[in-house]
Design a protein around this motif. Structure first.
Motif, PDB file in Angstrom:
ATOM      1  N   ASN A 340       0.832  -1.215  -0.107  1.00  0.00           N
ATOM      2  CA  ASN A 340       0.000  -0.118   0.018  1.00  0.00           C
ATOM      3  C   ASN A 340       0.731   1.362  -0.086  1.00  0.00           C
ATOM      4  O   ASN A 340       0.158   2.482   0.163  1.00  0.00           O
ATOM      5  N   SER A 341       2.236   1.123  -0.347  1.00  0.00           N
ATOM      6  CA  SER A 341       3.041   2.306  -0.195  1.00  0.00           C
ATOM      7  C   SER A 341       2.759   3.509  -1.237  1.00  0.00           C
ATOM      8  O   SER A 341       2.596   4.624  -0.824  1.00  0.00           O
ATOM      9  N   ASP A 346       0.221   8.671  -2.659  1.00  0.00           N
ATOM     10  CA  ASP A 346      -0.777   9.332  -3.523  1.00  0.00           C
ATOM     11  C   ASP A 346      -1.652  10.192  -2.513  1.00  0.00           C
ATOM     12  O   ASP A 346      -1.744  11.288  -3.105  1.00  0.00           O
ATOM     13  N   TYR A 347      -2.120   9.628  -1.440  1.00  0.00           N
ATOM     14  CA  TYR A 347      -2.954  10.502  -0.698  1.00  0.00           C
ATOM     15  C   TYR A 347      -2.096  11.473   0.006  1.00  0.00           C
ATOM     16  O   TYR A 347      -2.537  12.693   0.384  1.00  0.00           O
ATOM     17  N   ARG A 350      -1.743  14.263  -2.426  1.00  0.00           N
ATOM     18  CA  ARG A 350      -2.927  14.883  -2.618  1.00  0.00           C
ATOM     19  C   ARG A 350      -3.319  15.921  -1.438  1.00  0.00           C
ATOM     20  O   ARG A 350      -3.533  17.101  -1.534  1.00  0.00           O
ATOM     21  N   LEU A 351      -2.856  15.427  -0.261  1.00  0.00           N
ATOM     22  CA  LEU A 351      -3.104  16.335   0.986  1.00  0.00           C
ATOM     23  C   LEU A 351      -2.223  17.496   0.984  1.00  0.00           C
ATOM     24  O   LEU A 351      -2.689  18.597   1.439  1.00  0.00           O
ATOM     25  N   CYS A 352      -0.990  17.092   0.495  1.00  0.00           N
ATOM     26  CA  CYS A 352       0.091  18.406   0.488  1.00  0.00           C
ATOM     27  C   CYS A 352      -0.345  19.282  -0.589  1.00  0.00           C
ATOM     28  O   CYS A 352      -0.171  20.682  -0.374  1.00  0.00           O
ATOM     29  N   ARG A 353      -0.664  18.967  -1.569  1.00  0.00           N
ATOM     30  CA  ARG A 353      -1.315  19.904  -2.825  1.00  0.00           C
ATOM     31  C   ARG A 353      -2.320  20.758  -2.042  1.00  0.00           C
ATOM     32  O   ARG A 353      -2.386  21.968  -2.371  1.00  0.00           O
ATOM     33  N   ARG A 380       5.101  10.573 -10.157  1.00  0.00           N
ATOM     34  CA  ARG A 380       4.225  11.723  -9.443  1.00  0.00           C
ATOM     35  C   ARG A 380       4.937  12.547  -8.797  1.00  0.00           C
ATOM     36  O   ARG A 380       4.684  13.663  -8.435  1.00  0.00           O
ATOM     37  N   ILE A 381       5.794  12.141  -7.950  1.00  0.00           N
ATOM     38  CA  ILE A 381       6.884  13.055  -7.288  1.00  0.00           C
ATOM     39  C   ILE A 381       7.713  14.007  -8.177  1.00  0.00           C
ATOM     40  O   ILE A 381       7.761  15.357  -7.480  1.00  0.00           O
TER      41      ILE A 381
END
Length: 538
Positions: A340-341, A346-347, A350-353, A380-381
Motif C-alpha cells: 500500500n506504499s 498518493d494520498y 494529494r493532501l500536501c497539494r 508523480r513525485i
C-alpha cells in the motif's frame, strides 16, 4: 536545572534562533559553541555596539490565501538581543511569572528541541472548560497581527508602565534599564524599525509575552476577578462573564487595553461561547478514533481511504484549523503495508497539494521511505516538485520552493537549469544555498545561474536580508570564482569564519520517524514533570 547566563545564551543561540519551519540543513549549534570567544573578539570591533541589519523574511501558507511571515535575523543582532535577554532573565522571569492567567511558563529548556517550552493545549482546554462551568458565557478573541503590530517601545511600557517611561525616557535610569536595551536591540536587527518583532525566534515569544502581560495589567482594574475567569495563550484570550455583564462591556474594555499598546482586537476571530454559542464538532477526536488495520492490503486501503477522506472533509469545514497537517502527522504512525506504499504516498501528495504547509511532513515521509527501499511513485513525485517550482518560484514563495528543492536533494532527483530560471531570481538564502548544494552534488543539469545572487557576495551583503547566502556561499567556496575574502576581512563575520561557525549543514537530513517519536515522547514526559512544579525550575 537552573541555567546561568552563559547557558541561557547558549540555548537561545542553538535552539531558539532559526525558525523550526526551515529545511533541516539550516542549523545554529556551532554558533552557540563559540559564543564566548566571539564576544571577546567582537567587543574590540568598533561597529559591534551599533551594528544594524535587515532580517531575511519568507512567508508560510496558512489557510486560503493567508500567509505568515517568518524572519531570520542577522546573527550579530540576534546575538546582542539574546545576550540582553540572557543577562536580564531574572527580571524577565519574575515579570512573566506574575501573570495568573497565561499558560506560558518562564522556563528555559536546557535540552529540548527549542529553547523554551511550547504551550500545553490540553491545559488550555481544561481552563476553558473550567471557565465555561463557572460562567454563562466566554468572550474569546485575539489580537490582530500581534507580532507584526507590536511597537518595540511598548516593551518598556509593559515592564515599567507607560506613564513612567514617558516621564523618564531621557534619564540615565531609563537608558540603563533592561526594557530600553531590549527595545534598542530589536530595532537594530530590523534597520531601526520600531513596528513589529520577528516571527520565528524564541526570543520573540518571550518579548511578546512581556507585552501581553502589560496588557493584562491594564485589564485588571477594569474587569473584576480577572484571574479567576480568564485564560490567555500567546495573544488569544478567553474571559468568562454572566448574564448581568454585557459582552459589549468586555469588548470595550479589551479594546481600550490593547489600544494602550497601539494594538487592535481581531474582530474576525471574536466570538461568544457558552449559552448562546454554537458548539462545533471536534475533528481531532473523530480522526483519532479512526483505526487503520494492517491485516490485509485491501482492508488497510479501505481504512486509509476513510481516514484521508474524513480529513479532507474536516479540512473543508474547519478552514482555519491545521486539519491536514494534523492528519498527515497522525498517519505517520500507521503501520502501512509495503503493498500500500504507493496508495499511501498518493494520498499524502494529494493532501500536501491542498495544504502546502505540510511539505516538511511529506518530505520526511518520502525521503525515509526511499532510504528504507520502499517503492514510491517517482513520476508523480517528480511532477509534484516540478509543479511547485513552476508555480511558486515566480511569486517568490521561498518556503514552498526551498522544501521542494530539499525534497529533490533527499530523493536525488535531477533538475534542469533551463527550467529553473525563476528559482535563480528568488531573493532567498534558503533557495540559493539548497540550489548550490544540489549543484555541488551534480543534481542540476547545466549548473546554477548565480548572476542575481552574486549581487550579495560582498561586505554589504552581510548586513542585507541575504546575509545567510553571503556568508555561507563564501564559507563553502560555492561562488563560481571562489570568493570569500570579503567575509574573512569583516570585523564581525571574520571571527565567525575563523572559528568554523556555520548555518548550513549539507549533510543534515530529515529525522527518522522512530527517533523523532522517541524524542517527542521523552519531551512530553519532561514537560509534564516540569510543568507540575514549574516554579522550582524558574
Amino acid at each position: 536545572m537552573r541555567l546561568n547566563r552563559s547557558q541561557r545564551l547558549r540555548r537561545f543561540l542553538e535552539a531558539g534562533y532559526l525558525a523550526e519551519e526551515l529545511p533541516p540543513p539550516f542549523v545554529s549549534y556551532s554558533f552557540a559553541r563559540v559564543r564566548g570567544a566571539l564576544l571577546t573578539e567582537w567587543k574590540a570591533a568598533t561597529d559591534f555596539p551599533k551594528f544594524r541589519s535587515r532580517p531575511e523574511q519568507f512567508t508560510i501558507p496558512r489557510y486560503a490565501s493567508a500567509r505568515r511571515r517568518i524572519s531570520i535575523p542577522n546573527p550579530i543582532n540576534f546575538f546582542r538581543l539574546s545576550s540582553e535577554i540572557a543577562n536580564g532573565w531574572n527580571e524577565i522571569r519574575d515579570f512573566l511569572a506574575s501573570s495568573k492567567i497565561t499558560e506560558f511558563r518562564p522556563i528555559i529548556d536546557a535540552e529540548g528541541p527549542r529553547s523554551i517550552f511550547k504551550l500545553d493545549f490540553d491545559l488550555v482546554g481544561q481552563r476553558q472548560a473550567q471557565i465555561l462551568a463557572d460562567y454563562d458565557f466566554v468572550f474569546k478573541t485575539d489580537i490582530s497581527r500581534f507580532y507584526p503590530s507590536i511597537y518595540t517601545h511598548s516593551i518598556p511600557w509593559a515592564l515599567y508602565g507607560k506613564i513612567w517611561v514617558k516621564e523618564n525616557h531621557k534619564t540615565k535610569k531609563f537608558k540603563d534599564s533592561l526594557g530600553d536595551k531590549l527595545d534598542f536591540e530589536l530595532r537594530k536587527g530590523q534597520e531601526d524599525q520600531s513596528i513589529g518583532i520577528p516571527i520565528g525566534p524564541d526570543t520573540s515569544r518571550i518579548l511578546s509575552e512581556i507585552v501581553a502581560i502589560g496588557l493584562e495589567r491594564e485589564l485588571k482594574p477594569l474587569l473584576s476577578d480577572l484571574d479567576r475567569r480568564s485564560v490567555r495563550y500567546v495573544d488569544d484570550i478567553l474571559i468568562g462573564f454572566d448574564e448581568f455583564e454585557s459582552e459589549d462591556k468586555i469588548s470595550a474594555v479589551l479594546e481600550g487595553a490593547v489600544a494602550h499598546f497601539e494594538l487592535d482586537i481581531n474582530i474576525n476571530k471574536t466570538k461568544i461561547l457558552g449559552k448562546r454559542g454554537v458548539e462545533t464538532f471536534e475533528w481531532i477526536t473523530e480522526l483519532r478514533a479512526c483505526s487503520v488495520r494492517n491485516v490485509t492490503p485491501k482492508a488497510q486501503r479501505d481504512d486509509l481511504e476513510r481516514f484521508f477522506k474524513l480529513a479532507l472533509f474536516y479540512a473543508s469545514t474547519n478552514e482555519k484549523d491545521a486539519v491536514l497537517k494534523w492528519a498527515m502527522k497522525r498517519s505517520r504512525s500507521f503501520d502501512v503495508l509495503k503493498d500500500n506504499s504507493n496508495f499511501y504516498c498518493d494520498y499524502m501528495l494529494r493532501l500536501c497539494r491542498k495544504s502546502l504547509s505540510t511539505l516538511p511532513i511529506l518530505s520526511q515521509m518520502l525521503i525515509e521511505a526511499k532510504s528504507n527501499g520502499w517503492p514510491i511513485p517517482s513520476d508523480r513525485i517528480n511532477k509534484f516538485i516540478s509543479d511547485i517550482l513552476m508555480i511558486h518560484a515566480p511569486i517568490g514563495h521561498a518556503f514552498e520552493v526551498s522544501w521542494a528543492l530539499f525534497l529533490a536533494k533527499g530523493l536525488r532527483i535531477k533538475l534542469y537549469k533551463e527550467k529553473m530560471s525563476d528559482v535563480f531570481k528568488i531573493e532567498s538564502s534558503l533557495c540559493a544555498l539548497i540550489c548550490m548544494d544540489l549543484n555541488a552534488r551534480g543534481l542540476i543539469d547545466g549548473g546554477v545561474d548565480e548572476s542575481y545572487w552574486l549581487l550579495y557576495a560582498n561586505e554589504q551583503g552581510l548586513r542585507s536580508p541575504m546575509w545567510l547566502l553571503s556568508y555561507e556561499a563564501a564559507r563553502k567556496k560555492w561562488w563560481s570564482d571562489g570568493r570569500y575574502k570579503y567575509v574573512e576581512k569583516h570585523s564581525l563575520f571574520g571571527p565567525m569564519l575563523k572559528r568554523g561557525v556555520f548555518f548550513y549543514d549539507e549533510n543534515r537530513n530529515v529525522p527518522r520517524l522512530r527517533s523523532e517519536l522517541q524524542r517527542a515522547k521523552r519531551q512530553r514526559i519532561r514537560t509534564a514533570k516540569i510543568f507540575r512544579n514549574w516554579v522550582d525550575y524558574m
